[in-house]
Design an enzyme around this catalytic site. Structure first.
Site, PDB file in Angstrom:
ATOM      1  N   SER A   1      -0.378  26.343 -12.987  1.00 38.25           N
ATOM      2  CA  SER A   1      -1.617  26.752 -13.647  1.00 38.25           C
ATOM      3  C   SER A   1      -2.641  25.628 -13.797  1.00 38.25           C
ATOM      4  O   SER A   1      -3.413  25.611 -14.762  1.00 38.25           O
ATOM      5  CB  SER A   1      -1.312  27.409 -15.005  1.00 38.25           C
ATOM      6  OG  SER A   1      -0.560  28.594 -14.817  1.00 38.25           O
TER       7      SER A   1
ATOM      8  N   GLU B   1       7.065  21.182 -11.388  1.00 31.92           N
ATOM      9  CA  GLU B   1       6.408  22.448 -11.714  1.00 31.92           C
ATOM     10  C   GLU B   1       7.304  23.250 -12.661  1.00 31.92           C
ATOM     11  O   GLU B   1       8.275  23.867 -12.205  1.00 31.92           O
ATOM     12  CB  GLU B   1       6.197  23.279 -10.440  1.00 31.92           C
ATOM     13  CG  GLU B   1       5.306  22.640  -9.416  1.00 31.92           C
ATOM     14  CD  GLU B   1       4.757  23.677  -8.442  1.00 31.92           C
ATOM     15  OE1 GLU B   1       3.541  23.852  -8.395  1.00 31.92           O
ATOM     16  OE2 GLU B   1       5.556  24.337  -7.760  1.00 31.92           O
TER      17      GLU B   1
ATOM     18  N   ASN C   1      -1.351  25.288  -2.338  1.00 33.78           N
ATOM     19  CA  ASN C   1      -0.234  26.146  -1.933  1.00 33.78           C
ATOM     20  C   ASN C   1      -0.738  27.585  -1.910  1.00 33.78           C
ATOM     21  O   ASN C   1      -0.852  28.221  -2.946  1.00 33.78           O
ATOM     22  CB  ASN C   1       0.930  25.981  -2.928  1.00 33.78           C
ATOM     23  CG  ASN C   1       2.091  26.893  -2.596  1.00 33.78           C
ATOM     24  OD1 ASN C   1       2.145  27.470  -1.503  1.00 33.78           O
ATOM     25  ND2 ASN C   1       3.022  27.017  -3.529  1.00 33.78           N
TER      26      ASN C   1
ATOM     27  N   GLY D   1       1.630  30.250 -12.132  1.00 36.91           N
ATOM     28  CA  GLY D   1       0.922  31.526 -12.025  1.00 36.91           C
ATOM     29  C   GLY D   1       0.783  32.275 -13.333  1.00 36.91           C
ATOM     30  O   GLY D   1       0.449  33.457 -13.346  1.00 36.91           O
TER      31      GLY D   1
ATOM     32  N   HIS E   1      10.415  25.085  -3.654  1.00 36.25           N
ATOM     33  CA  HIS E   1       9.492  25.708  -4.609  1.00 36.25           C
ATOM     34  C   HIS E   1      10.287  26.706  -5.452  1.00 36.25           C
ATOM     35  O   HIS E   1      11.215  27.347  -4.953  1.00 36.25           O
ATOM     36  CB  HIS E   1       8.353  26.414  -3.858  1.00 36.25           C
ATOM     37  CG  HIS E   1       7.280  26.893  -4.782  1.00 36.25           C
ATOM     38  ND1 HIS E   1       7.410  28.039  -5.525  1.00 36.25           N
ATOM     39  CD2 HIS E   1       6.078  26.360  -5.103  1.00 36.25           C
ATOM     40  CE1 HIS E   1       6.325  28.185  -6.271  1.00 36.25           C
ATOM     41  NE2 HIS E   1       5.503  27.179  -6.030  1.00 36.25           N
TER      42      HIS E   1
ATOM     43  N   LYS F   1       0.751  30.118  -0.727  1.00 37.29           N
ATOM     44  CA  LYS F   1       1.843  31.111  -0.839  1.00 37.29           C
ATOM     45  C   LYS F   1       1.659  32.203   0.218  1.00 37.29           C
ATOM     46  O   LYS F   1       1.277  31.888   1.346  1.00 37.29           O
ATOM     47  CB  LYS F   1       1.897  31.669  -2.260  1.00 37.29           C
ATOM     48  CG  LYS F   1       1.868  30.560  -3.309  1.00 37.29           C
ATOM     49  CD  LYS F   1       2.192  31.010  -4.691  1.00 37.29           C
ATOM     50  CE  LYS F   1       2.121  29.816  -5.637  1.00 37.29           C
ATOM     51  NZ  LYS F   1       2.665  30.108  -6.950  1.00 37.29           N
TER      52      LYS F   1
ATOM     53  N   GLU G   1       9.728  29.594  -6.344  1.00 33.13           N
ATOM     54  CA  GLU G   1       9.780  30.963  -5.800  1.00 33.13           C
ATOM     55  C   GLU G   1      10.842  31.072  -4.721  1.00 33.13           C
ATOM     56  O   GLU G   1      11.413  32.142  -4.507  1.00 33.13           O
ATOM     57  CB  GLU G   1       8.383  31.370  -5.295  1.00 33.13           C
ATOM     58  CG  GLU G   1       7.461  31.679  -6.470  1.00 33.13           C
ATOM     59  CD  GLU G   1       5.996  31.338  -6.247  1.00 33.13           C
ATOM     60  OE1 GLU G   1       5.578  31.166  -5.097  1.00 33.13           O
ATOM     61  OE2 GLU G   1       5.276  31.226  -7.256  1.00 33.13           O
TER      62      GLU G   1
HETATM   63  P1  PGA Z   1      -0.231  28.106  -9.766  1.00 37.57           P
HETATM   64  O1  PGA Z   1       0.945  27.819  -8.691  1.00 37.57           O
HETATM   65  O2  PGA Z   1      -1.210  26.977  -9.653  1.00 37.57           O
HETATM   66  O3  PGA Z   1      -0.798  29.431  -9.341  1.00 37.57           O
HETATM   67  O4  PGA Z   1       0.420  28.151 -11.093  1.00 37.57           O
HETATM   68  C1  PGA Z   1       1.417  26.543  -8.470  1.00 37.57           C
HETATM   69  C2  PGA Z   1       2.528  26.580  -7.456  1.00 37.57           C
HETATM   70  O5  PGA Z   1       3.293  27.546  -7.433  1.00 37.57           O
HETATM   71  O6  PGA Z   1       2.680  25.655  -6.634  1.00 37.57           O
END
Ligand code: PGA
Length: 250
Positions: free
Chosen positions: A206, A160, A6, A166, A90, A8, A92
């Protein structure tokens, strides 16, 4: 096993094309790899992936098939750009755009009608986990976000935890195991149809080269949704290799 990158709202176009070229240079079969690229980069990235086994993914789509929706992207438009999978719900999008599970369900319906596979993301906040509500929150999201009549072979779930995305913090192996088991036992109850295939459940938050092997070794973990680490080709390759080792262990 499925490993999904991903990206983003990253990176610059020249870096994106270089990364896509690097990823497509190697095959990791039977591992399924998906690359969720930013919308304006779908066509150039699709050209870079030509001839590779990587599936191109969109990061969101609108719930309607067309119309006056400035700035939005339809599932049909994604498909026309060579996309075969779309990421929906997601955290976000849920947080920054106020997307509720009912809207995600409508988007999933639209994407599925256009023949796309759908990755539906679920996850609790830290407050919800501390209040002992994590499982209830995630199962409620699952029940509302997944359309009851959606073909199972088009569905992938990604768990998640919001607080792990993140942040460098990963859920404990026990917590991942119990949430994935809860999702796996709820999935057959959601569908109107008889369950014919097992819906893959990915873990995200992460995941990196160091922790991927232990996470992929957990029951009911069928791969990972990788954010930050997917922008580093070496790190991402190590994660894909962990998933391949898990496939050969099974
Ligand atoms: P990350 O993001 O691996 O940077 O924690 C995962 C995601 O948002 O899909």
């Amino acid at each position: 096993m499925i490993i999904a990158a991903n990206w983003k709202m990253n990176p610059a176009l020249n870096v994106a094309c270089k990364l896509a070229d690097e990823l497509s240079a190697k095959s990791f079969q039977p591992l399924t790899r998906i690359l969720f690229a930013p919308s304006p980069f779908l066509l150039p990235v699709s050209a870079c992936l030509k001839g590779s086994d990587i599936l191109l993914g969109g990061q969101d789509c609108h719930q309607n098939d067309s119309g006056a929706h400035t700035g939005d992207v339809s599932a049909a438009m994604l498909r026309d750009c060579g996309v075969s999978v779309v990421l929906l719900g997601h955290s976000e999008r849920r947080t920054n755009h106020g997307e509720k599970s009912s809207l995600i369900g409508a988007k999933a319906q639209q994407a599925s009608a256009q023949g796309l596979k759908v990755v539906i993301c679920l996850g609790e906040t830290l407050g919800e986990r501390r209040a002992g509500q994590a499982e209830q929150v995630v199962i409620d999201q699952l029940r509302i976000s997944v359309p009851k009549d959606m073909p199972q072979d088009q569905l992938i779930i990604a768990y998640e935890p919001v607080w792990a995305i993140g942040t460098g913090e990963v859920a404990s192996l026990n917590d991942i195991a119990s949430m994935h088991a809860a999702i796996a036992s709820e999935l057959p109850k959601i569908h109107d149809r008889q369950v014919i295939s097992r819906v893959p459940i990915l873990y995200g938050g992460s995941v990196n080269a160091k922790n991927s092997a232990s996470i992929f070794g957990i029951d009911n973990v069928d791969g990972g949704l990788i954010g930050g680490a997917s922008l580093d080709p070496m790190e991402f390759e190590t994660i894909c290799n962990s998933a391949c080792s898990e496939i050969s262990r099974l």
